[in-house]
Design an enzyme around this catalytic site. Structure first.
Site, PDB file in Angstrom:
ATOM      1  N   ARG A 224       0.859  -1.198   0.000  1.00  0.00           N
ATOM      2  CA  ARG A 224       0.000   0.000   0.000  1.00  0.00           C
ATOM      3  C   ARG A 224       0.892   1.244   0.000  1.00  0.00           C
ATOM      4  NH1 ARG A 224      -5.114  -1.897   2.674  1.00  0.00           N
ATOM      5  NH2 ARG A 224      -5.324  -3.927   1.654  1.00  0.00           N
ATOM      6  N   GLU A 226       0.684   4.108   1.018  1.00  0.00           N
ATOM      7  CA  GLU A 226       0.206   5.144   1.947  1.00  0.00           C
ATOM      8  C   GLU A 226       1.387   6.030   2.298  1.00  0.00           C
ATOM      9  OE1 GLU A 226      -1.462   3.024   5.208  1.00  0.00           O
ATOM     10  OE2 GLU A 226      -2.927   2.014   3.955  1.00  0.00           O
ATOM     11  N   ARG A 232       0.945   2.348  13.063  1.00  0.00           N
ATOM     12  CA  ARG A 232       0.117   1.170  12.777  1.00  0.00           C
ATOM     13  C   ARG A 232      -0.037   0.847  11.290  1.00  0.00           C
ATOM     14  NH1 ARG A 232      -5.696   2.404  15.141  1.00  0.00           N
ATOM     15  NH2 ARG A 232      -6.678   2.532  13.116  1.00  0.00           N
ATOM     16  N   HIS A 233       0.738   1.554  10.450  1.00  0.00           N
ATOM     17  CA  HIS A 233       0.683   1.277   9.011  1.00  0.00           C
ATOM     18  C   HIS A 233       2.061   0.917   8.465  1.00  0.00           C
ATOM     19  CE1 HIS A 233      -3.025   3.678   9.434  1.00  0.00           C
ATOM     20  NE2 HIS A 233      -3.463   2.860   8.490  1.00  0.00           N
ATOM     21  N   GLU A 361      -8.334  -1.792  14.794  1.00  0.00           N
ATOM     22  CA  GLU A 361      -8.927  -2.596  13.725  1.00  0.00           C
ATOM     23  C   GLU A 361      -7.937  -3.686  13.334  1.00  0.00           C
ATOM     24  OE1 GLU A 361      -9.569  -0.557   9.903  1.00  0.00           O
ATOM     25  OE2 GLU A 361      -9.106  -2.513   9.036  1.00  0.00           O
ATOM     26  N   SER A 364     -11.017  -6.407   8.230  1.00  0.00           N
ATOM     27  CA  SER A 364     -12.270  -5.975   7.622  1.00  0.00           C
ATOM     28  C   SER A 364     -12.719  -7.043   6.636  1.00  0.00           C
ATOM     29  CB  SER A 364     -12.156  -4.593   6.985  1.00  0.00           C
ATOM     30  OG  SER A 364     -11.132  -4.582   6.064  1.00  0.00           O
ATOM     31  N   ARG A 412      -0.654  -6.455  12.407  1.00  0.00           N
ATOM     32  CA  ARG A 412      -1.611  -5.804  13.320  1.00  0.00           C
ATOM     33  C   ARG A 412      -1.993  -6.735  14.462  1.00  0.00           C
ATOM     34  NH1 ARG A 412      -5.186  -1.675  11.308  1.00  0.00           N
ATOM     35  NH2 ARG A 412      -3.713  -0.191  10.418  1.00  0.00           N
TER      36      ARG A 412
END
Ligand code: AMO
Length: 438
Positions: A224, A226, A232-233, A361, A364, A412
């Protein structure tokens, strides 16, 4: 390097844990020098391998002179082979130590650039970024190893649960031609004449596969792009992915709960000493189900302002406080907050959910759109071009059952279970915006 017959060594060496568990008198150990103490007449080396630590005790006048003087020259973390005899000793940790007869240095270590504490339960005094610069050495620490031993059990537990549920382990491509999670966050690459992307998820492929092989799972690496650097990423992470035919979101939430319960139960059973070293007490989680609207109402009562179609980090943290050791399934998620592949539920809601555990989280998922025309519509709503998804849409034209699934972050889950303050602690070799080595 000393000439050592590695085949012979690998066949005949004794692992340290076996010295304590079995009655062995004569040993050939191989490992790393964790600590050295010189009390002039007695010299100690604490030797470690992946199974434990043991004291090597050289005594002036008793140990051969060559070995005794060698013990003074060895640096910490050097790799050595020790041949000797096992003796009982009340003072030695674990009640046994080695009288060395021969010490062979296979590779001498330079001065250590990061702190490797003598006490394995202590944290390194070196800050995380520098530890990650020397991750190969940081991995010599028992505390770092404990994190990855727990993570390995989680992966084993995931596979074990999935196989017990008739799941088939699958492999998917890491190069994709169009987005699988939405237009942004994609790493572009050149593939001969074409532009391609590194996989954001195996979403489209696991769905296509579940439509023939029913229950499929994988541990899959995702990328990703990001830009934000958060605790947390990651830009490269791994997911526990599951997809199941003839299922809605409630069926797969139940599977997720049982799967995580199995994984955590296995860690409690197999990794007790690792958990002790990390100072973690784990409980098998219970489960709670709430709609997104109910969750927001509850959080607002707690004075937390929420987003219209997402939970905030503060909201997730609060849920962790309100429901400790509980997987909180937040379902009936607003349609706007979920990707194109999630099945709508009425006009504004969806069959999508998030799972919040220990204030974060972790997963998902949801029921998917398995109807080609509806899928086209959903893609357009998300400003994506159905033409770019032709083979994916077509896959639902030839016998595609309703299906659902989820993706759970490997790092995570490790992070929340072990209460790590930065997700990078849960990756052996992290990739973030600034880090490409080691
Ligand atoms: P999502 O994008 O929510 O869903 O990812 C699923 C889980 O993966 C973890 N995760 C991350 N971990 C670290 N760094 C990141 N940048 C990162 N992004 C995600 C989180 C998250 O809950 N295909 C869907 C899943 C599905 O519906 O099956 C997906 O990828 O724990």
């Amino acid at each position: 390097m000393e000439n050592v017959d590695l085949k012979n060594l690998s066949e005949n060496r004794t692992f340290i844990e076996d010295v304590f568990k079995k009655k062995i008198r004569s040993v050939e150990l191989a490992g790393w020098v964790h600590n050295i103490r010189d009390l002039s007449k007695v010299r100690f080396i604490i030797l470690k391998d992946m199974t434990g630590m043991i004291q090597i005790a050289g005594v002036k006048g008793k140990t051969s002179e060559g070995v005794f003087s060698e013990m003074d020259k060895i640096s910490r973390e050097s790799v050595i082979v020790v041949k000797g005899s096992v003796v009982d000793s009340k003072q030695a940790p674990g009640g046994k130590e080695i009288n060395p007869e021969e010490i062979i240095v296979l590779n001498s270590a330079d001065e250590l650039p990061i702190d490797i504490p003598f006490n394995s339960g202590e944290d390194s005094k070196t800050e995380l970024p520098k530890r990650l610069d020397y991750r190969f050495l940081d991995l010599h620490r028992k505390k770092t190893q404990a994190i990855f031993k727990v993570q390995a059990t989680l992966m084993q537990g995931f596979r074990e649960y999935m196989v017990s549920r008739k799941g088939v382990e699958a492999n998917f491509p890491s190069i994709i031609s169009s987005s699988s999670e939405g237009g942004t966050e994609l790493f572009k690459a050149k593939y001969f004449e074409k532009d391609v992307y590194l996989s954001q998820s195996c979403q489209l492929y696991k769905q296509m596969l579940a439509c023939s092989m029913e229950r499929v799972f994988t541990i899959f690496t995702v990328w990703r792009a990001e830009k934000h650097n958060t605790v947390r990423h990651l830009n490269e992470s791994r997911q526990f992915d599951f997809e199941m035919a003839f299922a809605d979101e409630f069926v797969v939430m139940d599977e997720l709960a049982k799967c995580v319960q199995h994984m955590v139960g296995m860690v409690i059973e197999k990794n007790q000493s690792d958990l002790e070293l990390l100072g973690i007490k784990l409980k098998v989680p219970t489960v709670k189900y709430m709609t997104f609207a109910e969750t927001n109402e509850l959080l607002e009562k707690e004075g937390i302002k929420t987003d219209a179609h997402d939970l905030t980090g503060i909201g997730e943290k609060k849920l962790g406080e309100l429901f400790p050791d509980t997987i909180v399934f937040v379902h009936d998620w607003p349609l706007k907050g979920k990707p194109f592949y999630i099945m709508p539920k009425g006009k504004d809601l969806s069959c999508g959910f998030d799972a919040i555990y220990k204030g974060m989280e972790i997963t998902s998922g949801g029921q998917r759109v398995h109807l080609p025309e509806l899928l086209k519509e959903r893609l357009k709503v998300k400003d994506l071009d159905p033409k770019d998804f032709k083979s994916y849409i077509d896959s639902f034209r030839y016998g595609a059952p309703p299906h659902a699934g989820w993706g759970m972050g490997v790092e995570r889950l490790t992070m929340v279970l072990l209460e790590l303050s930065n997700i990078r602690e849960a990756v052996m070799f992290p990739r973030d915006r600034d880090r490409l080595t080691p």
